[in-house]
Design a protein around this motif. Structure first.
Motif, PDB file in Angstrom:
ATOM      1  N   VAL A   1       0.764  -1.313   0.136  1.00 58.93           N
ATOM      2  CA  VAL A   1       0.086  -0.043   0.019  1.00 58.93           C
ATOM      3  C   VAL A   1       1.048   1.566  -0.021  1.00 58.93           C
ATOM      4  O   VAL A   1       2.077   1.249   0.324  1.00 58.93           O
ATOM      5  CB  VAL A   1      -0.938   0.228   1.242  1.00 58.93           C
ATOM      6  CG1 VAL A   1      -2.019  -1.063   1.095  1.00 58.93           C
ATOM      7  CG2 VAL A   1       0.001   0.028   2.613  1.00 58.93           C
ATOM      8  N   VAL A   2       0.254   2.314  -0.416  1.00 63.44           N
ATOM      9  CA  VAL A   2       1.185   3.519  -0.611  1.00 63.44           C
ATOM     10  C   VAL A   2       0.463   4.620   0.461  1.00 63.44           C
ATOM     11  O   VAL A   2      -0.757   4.921   0.210  1.00 63.44           O
ATOM     12  CB  VAL A   2       1.099   4.052  -1.875  1.00 63.44           C
ATOM     13  CG1 VAL A   2       1.598   5.620  -1.972  1.00 63.44           C
ATOM     14  CG2 VAL A   2       1.968   3.212  -2.747  1.00 63.44           C
ATOM     15  N   ARG A   3       1.158   5.162   1.578  1.00 62.73           N
ATOM     16  CA  ARG A   3       0.687   6.488   2.185  1.00 62.73           C
ATOM     17  C   ARG A   3       1.611   7.497   2.080  1.00 62.73           C
ATOM     18  O   ARG A   3       2.663   7.104   2.631  1.00 62.73           O
ATOM     19  CB  ARG A   3       0.452   6.051   3.674  1.00 62.73           C
ATOM     20  CG  ARG A   3      -0.702   5.029   3.719  1.00 62.73           C
ATOM     21  CD  ARG A   3      -1.173   4.364   5.140  1.00 62.73           C
ATOM     22  NE  ARG A   3      -2.175   3.558   5.120  1.00 62.73           N
ATOM     23  CZ  ARG A   3      -2.311   2.922   6.109  1.00 62.73           C
ATOM     24  NH1 ARG A   3      -1.943   3.056   7.328  1.00 62.73           N
ATOM     25  NH2 ARG A   3      -3.423   1.584   6.175  1.00 62.73           N
ATOM     26  N   TRP A   4       1.395   8.386   1.187  1.00 64.41           N
ATOM     27  CA  TRP A   4       2.454   9.271   1.156  1.00 64.41           C
ATOM     28  C   TRP A   4       2.817  10.431   2.360  1.00 64.41           C
ATOM     29  O   TRP A   4       2.186  11.591   2.470  1.00 64.41           O
ATOM     30  CB  TRP A   4       2.018  10.429  -0.049  1.00 64.41           C
ATOM     31  CG  TRP A   4       3.333  10.632  -0.779  1.00 64.41           C
ATOM     32  CD1 TRP A   4       3.616  11.983  -0.949  1.00 64.41           C
ATOM     33  CD2 TRP A   4       3.853  10.174  -1.840  1.00 64.41           C
ATOM     34  NE1 TRP A   4       4.778  11.965  -1.664  1.00 64.41           N
ATOM     35  CE2 TRP A   4       4.981  10.717  -2.273  1.00 64.41           C
ATOM     36  CE3 TRP A   4       4.049   8.421  -2.222  1.00 64.41           C
ATOM     37  CZ2 TRP A   4       6.019  10.433  -3.113  1.00 64.41           C
ATOM     38  CZ3 TRP A   4       4.912   8.312  -3.297  1.00 64.41           C
ATOM     39  CH2 TRP A   4       5.989   9.051  -3.538  1.00 64.41           C
ATOM     40  N   GLU A   5       3.498   9.656   3.128  1.00 64.39           N
ATOM     41  CA  GLU A   5       3.971  10.215   4.389  1.00 64.39           C
ATOM     42  C   GLU A   5       4.949  11.200   4.239  1.00 64.39           C
ATOM     43  O   GLU A   5       6.093  11.051   3.728  1.00 64.39           O
ATOM     44  CB  GLU A   5       4.436   9.167   5.452  1.00 64.39           C
ATOM     45  CG  GLU A   5       5.133   9.552   6.584  1.00 64.39           C
ATOM     46  CD  GLU A   5       4.309  10.194   7.491  1.00 64.39           C
ATOM     47  OE1 GLU A   5       4.388  11.440   8.038  1.00 64.39           O
ATOM     48  OE2 GLU A   5       3.050   9.946   7.853  1.00 64.39           O
ATOM     49  N   PHE A   6       4.837  12.603   4.750  1.00 65.79           N
ATOM     50  CA  PHE A   6       6.074  13.454   4.468  1.00 65.79           C
ATOM     51  C   PHE A   6       6.673  13.749   5.853  1.00 65.79           C
ATOM     52  O   PHE A   6       7.611  14.454   5.783  1.00 65.79           O
ATOM     53  CB  PHE A   6       5.227  14.844   4.113  1.00 65.79           C
ATOM     54  CG  PHE A   6       4.798  14.767   2.704  1.00 65.79           C
ATOM     55  CD1 PHE A   6       5.892  15.025   1.580  1.00 65.79           C
ATOM     56  CD2 PHE A   6       3.642  14.633   2.237  1.00 65.79           C
ATOM     57  CE1 PHE A   6       5.533  15.040   0.326  1.00 65.79           C
ATOM     58  CE2 PHE A   6       3.398  14.302   0.746  1.00 65.79           C
ATOM     59  CZ  PHE A   6       4.319  14.583  -0.074  1.00 65.79           C
ATOM     60  N   SER A   7       6.025  13.714   6.986  1.00 65.76           N
ATOM     61  CA  SER A   7       6.828  13.843   8.166  1.00 65.76           C
ATOM     62  C   SER A   7       7.621  12.634   8.681  1.00 65.76           C
ATOM     63  O   SER A   7       6.887  11.899   9.295  1.00 65.76           O
ATOM     64  CB  SER A   7       5.762  14.458   9.211  1.00 65.76           C
ATOM     65  OG  SER A   7       4.644  13.259   9.411  1.00 65.76           O
ATOM     66  N   ASN A   8       8.905  13.039   8.725  1.00 69.52           N
ATOM     67  CA  ASN A   8       9.960  11.914   9.042  1.00 69.52           C
ATOM     68  C   ASN A   8       9.640  10.566   8.574  1.00 69.52           C
ATOM     69  O   ASN A   8       9.449   9.553   9.582  1.00 69.52           O
ATOM     70  CB  ASN A   8       9.630  12.153  10.719  1.00 69.52           C
ATOM     71  CG  ASN A   8      10.848  11.250  11.292  1.00 69.52           C
ATOM     72  OD1 ASN A   8      11.941  11.447  10.755  1.00 69.52           O
ATOM     73  ND2 ASN A   8      10.800  10.835  12.399  1.00 69.52           N
ATOM     74  N   PRO A   9       9.786  10.340   7.543  1.00 69.26           N
ATOM     75  CA  PRO A   9       9.711   8.830   7.081  1.00 69.26           C
ATOM     76  C   PRO A   9      10.714   8.092   7.583  1.00 69.26           C
ATOM     77  O   PRO A   9      11.940   8.835   7.578  1.00 69.26           O
ATOM     78  CB  PRO A   9       9.815   9.160   5.223  1.00 69.26           C
ATOM     79  CG  PRO A   9      10.360  10.369   5.021  1.00 69.26           C
ATOM     80  CD  PRO A   9       9.957  11.223   6.218  1.00 69.26           C
ATOM     81  N   THR A  10      10.708   6.838   7.828  1.00 73.51           N
ATOM     82  CA  THR A  10      11.729   6.086   8.506  1.00 73.51           C
ATOM     83  C   THR A  10      11.760   4.736   7.972  1.00 73.51           C
ATOM     84  O   THR A  10      10.702   4.047   8.045  1.00 73.51           O
ATOM     85  CB  THR A  10      11.540   6.151  10.147  1.00 73.51           C
ATOM     86  OG1 THR A  10      11.199   7.293  10.430  1.00 73.51           O
ATOM     87  CG2 THR A  10      12.724   5.235  10.921  1.00 73.51           C
ATOM     88  N   PRO A  11      12.823   4.018   7.516  1.00 71.02           N
ATOM     89  CA  PRO A  11      13.055   2.714   7.369  1.00 71.02           C
ATOM     90  C   PRO A  11      11.939   1.670   7.944  1.00 71.02           C
ATOM     91  O   PRO A  11      12.081   1.923   9.295  1.00 71.02           O
ATOM     92  CB  PRO A  11      14.195   2.216   7.129  1.00 71.02           C
ATOM     93  CG  PRO A  11      15.034   3.428   6.911  1.00 71.02           C
ATOM     94  CD  PRO A  11      14.204   4.567   7.772  1.00 71.02           C
TER      95      PRO A  11
END
Length: 516
Positions: free
Chosen positions: A169-179
């Motif tokens: 799934v794709v959630r276009w997270e912009f605040s602090n993406p983390t592996p």
């Protein structure tokens, strides 16, 4: 960025290589061997180094997206190999639905889409041509699947309908993406089920949540708390949400490990999922959805990893035992190599995931560090003395203990060691987690515990406006405090106990803290 946050930039390619001669420096630089940050001092940079240097992920040229290398993918496959047969015992069948969602369908359930709207990615072009109607990429699949539930469910004999899909799934997270923890695309399973009666849905919610507990505690060796989310934190559009909650002592943050939602009849109303019951009367179905994702792997890294790198619980390690030859000058090198190969064959035949590292261009010491970085639970060393004494030396990754084992007893003793490592990792993690739990009764105690990065158990009035107020009063650079869950196993709540935040009568105990 604060030291307890997780950094997301690419680790520097100019890492310090450490001591030794020129050749050793070159080797270490080339392979990324050794960490330049300590877990207790700079957790974020440490985490970024570990997931890359252990060869779990590689950074991709699109921010927030990561390549899962075989070392990480194998862990996902092992968890899948446990979970998939278990849900099939519950008569749940696998399927696959398309990645794309039409805007009309996505926006049909207003409360649900509002919860995901900021994270939805849209396809707006085909080549250089603008699409007449943009197409969304699924952030979750309720609105993808449920129009077809309404088509397939007609009568009570069509129920229950129990489907699961393994997908991305794709959630276009912009605040602090983390592996692993918070990425723009991730792998998960998502179950979607429909029942004639609420009681059936309620039972499945708990059955699935128990499987999630087992993934964390029995496979990943991570203690979790089973509980119910607050109204503010529940799944958008659902009736109620249950979860397993983990905790990272080094950062003082909770992690929502996996969720099992009862959706009630909200979606069946929106998507007209009705059936004719035994009395030939129309009724709406009761629905659930539930999921766990590759976030599980990130939680494992955070909980067990140390200053040497990754630490893998044996149950999820694709290589449980690494066998390394240690030939000294004038030793019977071929005899040692043969013994290593024989040991691997014996262990593999016994069902132990074992490999040997026979590369002659690296020293034994370099190999030790390499496989410690990758977190292999047990290292077997075979040198001239071991060859002469018909033994092997076992070195545990979790605590560094060294044990000499007779070659004839290797299978039995190594299986015992792997079991001990698995159990020890869980017990150590639980002890560290429990030491971070603080019971409080007043606002002042709450603020103090929060500043000490604790997982806080507090009496609560269970009112949404009070949680909103707590969030507002604790908001800062490192985020706001919120409820993690109200545990199913509730401590005694003496009569007259007041809510820590409002002074109103408390209705339950809830865990609070900052979270990822």
């Amino acid at each position: 960025m604060a030291g307890n946050e997780v950094k997301t930039k690419n680790p520097s390619s100019k890492q310090k290589s450490g001591g030794g001669g020129g050749k050793k420096k070159e080797v270490k630089k080339e392979t990324g061997l050794g960490l330049t940050n300590k877990k207790a001092e700079n957790f974020g940079e440490w985490y970024s180094e570990v997931v890359v240097n252990s060869e779990m992920i590689e950074y991709y040229d699109i921010s927030g997206c990561y390549i899962l290398r075989p070392w990480a993918m194998s862990i996902w496959e092992i968890m899948q190999a446990f979970f998939d047969p278990e849900i099939k015992k519950l008569k749940i069948k696998n399927c696959y639905f398309p990645l794309f969602v039409s805007p009309g369908v996505l926006e049909k359930e207003k409360e649900h889409v509002e919860g995901f709207a900021p994270e939805v990615a849209w396809v707006t072009k085909s080549g250089q041509t603008d699409l007449e109607v943009p197409i969304a990429i699924r952030p979750t699949s309720e609105t993808v699947m449920y129009p077809y539930f309404s088509k397939w469910i007609r009568g009570h004999r069509d129920l229950p309908l129990k489907l699961n899909q393994w997908c991305n799934v794709v959630r276009w997270e912009f605040s602090n993406p983390t592996p692993f923890i918070r990425s723009r695309e991730f792998l998960w399973q998502e179950g979607h089920t429909a029942f004639a009666k609420k009681e059936e849905a309620d039972q499945e919610v708990l059955d699935i949540l128990e499987l999630y507990r087992r993934i964390y505690e029995e496979y990943l060796a991570i203690p979790v708390i089973k509980g119910k989310k607050s109204e503010l934190e529940k799944f958008a559009g659902g009736l109620y949400t249950t979860s397993v909650e983990a905790f990272i002592p080094n950062t003082g943050r909770g992690v929502q490990g996996a969720t099992s939602h009862c959706l009630g009849q909200n979606f069946s109303k929106m998507f007209n999922i009705e059936f004719e019951d035994e009395n030939r009367e129309k009724a709406r179905v009761w629905q659930n959805s539930w999921a766990y994702s590759t976030r599980t792997i990130g939680v494992m890294v955070m909980v067990h990893g140390d200053d040497k790198g990754l630490v893998l619980p044996p149950k999820v390690a694709s290589v449980q035992v690494i066998v390394i030859p240690v030939p000294y000058k004038d030793a019977d090198t071929q005899g040692i190599l043969d013994a290593c190969s024989a040991t691997v064959n014996t262990l593999v035949e016994a069902g132990i995931r074992a490999e040997s590292d026979l590369r002659d261009n690296y020293s034994p010491g370099w190999k030790y560090s390499h496989w410690e970085m990758k977190g292999v639970p047990l290292r077997i060393e075979i040198g001239p003395k071991d060859l002469a004494n018909q033994q092997v030396r076992a070195v545990r990754r979790d605590n560094g203990a060294k044990i000499d084992i007779k070659s004839a007893d290797s299978v039995v003793e190594i299986k015992k060691l792997l079991d001990h490592i698995q159990q020890n990792l869980f017990e150590v993690a639980k002890q560290k987690r429990d030491e971070c739990i603080q019971v409080i009764h007043t606002w002042d105690e709450f603020v103090q515990a929060l500043s000490q990065r604790k997982m806080i158990l507090a009496p609560w009035c269970d009112e949404e406006e009070v949680e909103v107020d707590v969030k507002a009063r604790t908001k800062g650079e490192t985020g706001a405090a919120k409820t993690l869950c109200s545990p199913f196993e509730q401590p005694e709540l003496p009569e007259g106990t007041k809510c820590f935040a409002s002074g109103k009568p408390a209705k339950k105990w809830s865990y609070w803290g900052r979270s990822y």
